[in-house]
Design an enzyme around this catalytic site. Sequence first.
Site, PDB file in Angstrom:
ATOM      1  N   ALA A  78      29.766  16.048   3.155  1.00 40.43           N
ATOM      2  CA  ALA A  78      29.181  15.825   4.472  1.00 40.43           C
ATOM      3  C   ALA A  78      30.265  15.330   5.421  1.00 40.43           C
ATOM      4  CB  ALA A  78      28.072  14.798   4.374  1.00 40.43           C
ATOM      5  N   GLY A 123      28.190  17.290  -0.596  1.00 40.60           N
ATOM      6  CA  GLY A 123      27.352  18.366  -0.057  1.00 40.60           C
ATOM      7  C   GLY A 123      27.879  19.745  -0.414  1.00 40.60           C
ATOM      8  N   GLU A 126      26.591  20.395  -3.765  1.00 42.16           N
ATOM      9  CA  GLU A 126      25.145  20.589  -3.646  1.00 42.16           C
ATOM     10  C   GLU A 126      24.823  21.984  -3.110  1.00 42.16           C
ATOM     11  OE1 GLU A 126      22.842  16.695  -2.829  1.00 42.16           O
ATOM     12  OE2 GLU A 126      24.487  16.728  -1.406  1.00 42.16           O
ATOM     13  N   GLU A 148      29.569  10.594  -3.310  1.00 40.96           N
ATOM     14  CA  GLU A 148      28.845   9.796  -2.303  1.00 40.96           C
ATOM     15  C   GLU A 148      28.740   8.324  -2.675  1.00 40.96           C
ATOM     16  OE1 GLU A 148      28.001  12.742  -3.321  1.00 40.96           O
ATOM     17  OE2 GLU A 148      27.362  13.987  -1.628  1.00 40.96           O
TER      18      GLU A 148
END
Length: 736
Positions: A78, A123, A126, A148
């Site tokens: 992210a 992310g 993911e 994270e």
Amino acid sequence: MNTQIFEKVGEGKSMVQLNVRPDGVAVITLDDPNEALNTITKKFGDDLLMAVERVERDSQIKAAVLASGKKGSFVVGANIDMLKAIRRAVEAEELSGTLARALRGLNAKKPFVAAVDGPALGGGFELALACKAIVASDDKKTVFGLPEVQLGLLPAANGMLRIAQRVSIQVALDLALTGKNTRPAKAKKLGLVDEVCPKEVLIDVAAKFALDLAAGKIKKKPIKLDAETLTLIALEKNPAGRALLFKKARQATRAKTKGHYPATEKIIDVLETFGSKGFDAAAKLEAASFGELVVSETARELIGIFFATQALKKDKGTDAPSVEPKKVSEVAILGGGLMGGGIAYVTIHAGISVRLKDKDDAGLGRGLKYVREILDERVKKKAMTPLERDQEFAKLTATTDYTGLKNADVVIEAVFEDLDLKHRVLRDAEANMKPDAIFASNTSSIPITKIAAASSRPENVVGMHYFSPVHKMPLLEVIQTKKTSPQVVATAVSLGKKQGKTCIVVNDGVGFYTSRILGPYMNEAAYLISEGVPADLIDRALVDWGFPIGPIALLDEVGIDVAAHVGPIMLAEFGERMTPPATTAKLIADDRKGRKNGRGFYLYGDSLDSSKSARSSKKGKKEIDTSVYKTLGVEPINIKVPVEEIQQRCALQMVNEALHCLGERIVRSPRDADIGAIFGLGFPPFRGGPLRYVDSVGAAEVLRRIQGYEDRFGKRWTPAPILLEKARENGRFYER
Ligand code: NAI
């Protein structure tokens, strides 16, 4: 070839490009035009959705491959600037929901396959997991991870849940709680990745995989699991087993975090909900938890550290903008002991040749053995192949004289801590070095100016203070004297970065920055002991506050003799503030040097074993050598002193000294002071470092506490002038 570029009117260039191959596979290339690396933003999610819709709509497209347009990097997570700007939990929760929905779109009728070359982190991982399958390159740079947690957050686009679904809850817990990276071969073994191939054929292999999936030729390969994993999965499938799994995970996590890292608790909560209530309920909790975490104090501090380290990567170490570091092709290291060996390893690992010199063959043998053992360990852990190890080791040559020194661009000295010896070594080295080569000292306590006094070229002399064990500790403190040239500083910093270090540049002075702020912290612990507070109580209190090791255990590790040597030097330089308690001299008189001679505050070796077998106490647990209290002439009966007082007295000594150092310009900025304390001394990261800690508590409150101790204990608690100033102005060290 049919190319379509997606562009959203009025919102800048698209991050997603789509090419349809003749075989009917759409290759979706992710490429953020404004950044060097791909990160996930809201716009990214929108653009991706448009591409997915196009794939679904176009009857010529049979399947799709998702790849990165950035060479050697997939998607690194992210966008942290975006996260930092969020002020309200609900905004973050909504963002998580939007991204999760965009990724869910990848589970379309037509199969999407992620083609991953380079890091797929957070992310990015993911995103890959949201595809039907992942094909990865076998390149060294390719790794999968969910980091994270290191920022005080949790993965918020359902990646954990997909791992739990695809592989197991256990694997999801492990990856999300540790934030560690997984290489492609391991990821395939775990069932996270479907295919591994050379990067040159990555897109073709992924396209074929996607077509085969579309044609129903591959169902999704069953994963071959070992017996241990099968048992774990069986455990996960029944509620009682699951309850046990989560109980154990919570216990192990709390033992490590002491409850200071709320993200870890939330990760466990989300996966527990997945186990009991399924994907959708867990996804909802995940988004809500992400919202709370993004605006939490802990995440704010950890994100602050992240930005500080990013900024330090770009910092040349000097304010002179035109200065460029010199190229370093070869390094010579003088002294092959614990530090010299470690420095040799990180240097050859950076691809730089090393000439190692010690005074005799025995010293050299120890140094070479030390390096070889680290390399062997890496081979054992599959972090490198035996061939790579041999190639790296071949970069290291050894000598007991000064032959080969003339080839070195930088000479790093790591001989015994003795000024006369250091002077002798410096003069001998300068007689054999290139005139423009740099002489760096790894001294832990002698001011570089004193060492440079023996030099005919003091502008080329600098301090490079590494921490032990060198290959594990992330910090390098580069010390400049008034005479050190900016280019020499920049070269030391550049070399340190190549060796994988985060570098802070400090001005010369007794104890530099890190040893100086450690001094009063350790002194305060010794004062507490002299007041009859048990040593293990002190250590436990500081570990509970967030340090990785307590001050007394650390004293044993560093060496009581080393502390005894440095103490009077600090006292002479800084006066009463650094007055050591009388305990150290008594310990030295009793030949207690710490772990190195098996005699300190704790038991080591045989005495520990016999004490343990006598009491059948737990393996690996440290035990106090109670005879130390007799040596000190104190009785450890003062167990009523509140834990908070122990924590505050030790920690605030470190904080106050860091403030003195900032005021005296020993450190260049609050950022460097915080990073130095966290990366060099283990100051609790979630507190952001000593100065961020002052900001979070408030300067006036910190001053009030310090003055309270000054009233009780006198001059060693003299508050730093900069603290008085900040308290008066109600000021901060960092902007909010
Ligand atoms: P060590 O005792 O393990 O190694 C010193 C090495 O220097 C020995 O191998 C010795 O044979 C060699 N040596 C002595 N005279 C020499 C000469 N004339 N030429 C070449 N080699 C010679 O000591 P350690 O722990 O590696 O410390 C070295 C330096 O690093 C000291 O200045 C120390 O203060 C500093 N330092 C130590 C840290 C630690 O945690 N041990 C941390 C940071 C700095």
